[in-house]
Write a protein that holds these residues in place. Sequence first.
Motif, mmCIF file in Angstrom:
data_model
loop_
_atom_site.group_PDB
_atom_site.id
_atom_site.type_symbol
_atom_site.label_atom_id
_atom_site.label_comp_id
_atom_site.label_asym_id
_atom_site.label_seq_id
_atom_site.Cartn_x
_atom_site.Cartn_y
_atom_site.Cartn_z
ATOM 1 N N ASN A 150 21.393 19.656 -10.222
ATOM 2 C CA ASN A 150 21.973 20.480 -9.169
ATOM 3 C C ASN A 150 22.566 21.757 -9.747
ATOM 4 O OD1 ASN A 150 23.744 18.777 -10.571
ATOM 5 N ND2 ASN A 150 25.321 18.950 -8.993
ATOM 6 N N LEU A 151 21.862 22.351 -10.707
ATOM 7 C CA LEU A 151 22.411 23.483 -11.443
ATOM 8 C C LEU A 151 22.701 24.679 -10.535
ATOM 9 C CD1 LEU A 151 21.365 24.637 -14.931
ATOM 10 C CD2 LEU A 151 21.383 26.309 -13.099
ATOM 11 N N HIS A 152 21.782 25.003 -9.645
ATOM 12 C CA HIS A 152 21.962 26.192 -8.817
ATOM 13 C C HIS A 152 23.203 26.089 -7.942
ATOM 14 C CE1 HIS A 152 21.021 29.748 -6.471
ATOM 15 N NE2 HIS A 152 21.132 29.030 -5.367
ATOM 16 N N SER A 153 23.429 24.925 -7.341
ATOM 17 C CA SER A 153 24.591 24.783 -6.459
ATOM 18 C C SER A 153 25.896 24.816 -7.253
ATOM 19 C CB SER A 153 24.490 23.489 -5.639
ATOM 20 O OG SER A 153 24.318 22.370 -6.480
ATOM 21 N N VAL A 154 25.864 24.334 -8.505
ATOM 22 C CA VAL A 154 27.051 24.439 -9.362
ATOM 23 C C VAL A 154 27.314 25.897 -9.709
ATOM 24 C CG1 VAL A 154 28.031 23.839 -11.609
ATOM 25 C CG2 VAL A 154 26.803 22.116 -10.288
ATOM 26 N N GLU A 155 26.260 26.622 -10.079
ATOM 27 C CA GLU A 155 26.397 28.061 -10.371
ATOM 28 C C GLU A 155 26.998 28.802 -9.175
ATOM 29 O OE1 GLU A 155 23.039 29.689 -13.413
ATOM 30 O OE2 GLU A 155 22.372 29.179 -11.390
ATOM 31 N N LYS A 156 26.496 28.490 -8.007
ATOM 32 C CA LYS A 156 26.951 29.164 -6.782
ATOM 33 C C LYS A 156 28.435 28.899 -6.536
ATOM 34 C CE LYS A 156 25.711 29.653 -1.885
ATOM 35 N NZ LYS A 156 24.775 29.176 -0.817
ATOM 36 N N ALA A 157 28.862 27.648 -6.753
ATOM 37 C CA ALA A 157 30.273 27.296 -6.547
ATOM 38 C C ALA A 157 31.162 28.010 -7.561
ATOM 39 C CB ALA A 157 30.452 25.784 -6.659
ATOM 40 N N ILE A 158 30.740 28.062 -8.821
ATOM 41 C CA ILE A 158 31.522 28.742 -9.849
ATOM 42 C C ILE A 158 31.628 30.230 -9.543
ATOM 43 C CG2 ILE A 158 31.606 29.351 -12.303
ATOM 44 C CD1 ILE A 158 32.323 26.432 -11.694
ATOM 45 N N LYS A 159 30.530 30.832 -9.101
ATOM 46 C CA LYS A 159 30.540 32.245 -8.734
ATOM 47 C C LYS A 159 31.484 32.496 -7.561
ATOM 48 C CE LYS A 159 27.512 36.072 -7.390
ATOM 49 N NZ LYS A 159 26.097 36.477 -7.116
ATOM 50 N N ARG A 160 31.453 31.592 -6.583
ATOM 51 C CA ARG A 160 32.330 31.740 -5.415
ATOM 52 C C ARG A 160 33.798 31.715 -5.833
ATOM 53 N NH1 ARG A 160 32.275 27.809 -0.021
ATOM 54 N NH2 ARG A 160 33.997 28.838 1.074
#
Length: 206
Positions: free
Chosen positions: A11-21
Amino acid sequence: MIGIIDYGAGNLHSVEKAIKRLGYPSVRIEDGTFTNVIDQLILPGVGHAEQAMRQLDERGLTTYMQRKTDEGIPLLGICLGMQLLLEKSEEGDTSCLGYLQGTVREFSVENQKVPHMGWNEVADSQQHFLLKDLPDTTDFYFVHSYHAEPKHQEHIIGLTNYGHEFASAIGNEQIMGVQFHPEKSGQAGLKLLDNFCRYAKKVEAC
């Protein structure tokens, strides 16, 4: 800088998105040749333990993570990433990373569906900074068929009941893992990720 381990699955993309948010810089680490300075590591995970360990080994990421954790860099494992922090998994009879002592067991519960899927409560059992400023029991989103059994009680950060009580968050000051998906758990999940990014600092190696 937060390094997110990329072994070709999960689930790398969703983790990246959360960290960016949350406003934190991050970078994907795809193999063991990565040389940039990082402050924390996140190991996401969805899939099979044996296959994940094979990919980590083949890409040099097992050695990379060992080197970084030896330097005192904090590490957060998510879902399968949490399970890989322990010594062994029954899934494929797999030897794992061994940062924390314990074994990953297949769920065996009566009158409950496996995988354990959906929202469930996590009870704070250690007042660890990972659950800082969250209620004593907080709902997070789960999808898993195996669960962690840490050897040491002091490594159990959070507890959840699904047919029986199991460790849903584990770790110490440097190595941490959550069985649920904070990146899919709304504001509570974002708060947990923010706690990791904000409070997990370089420490003496475990």
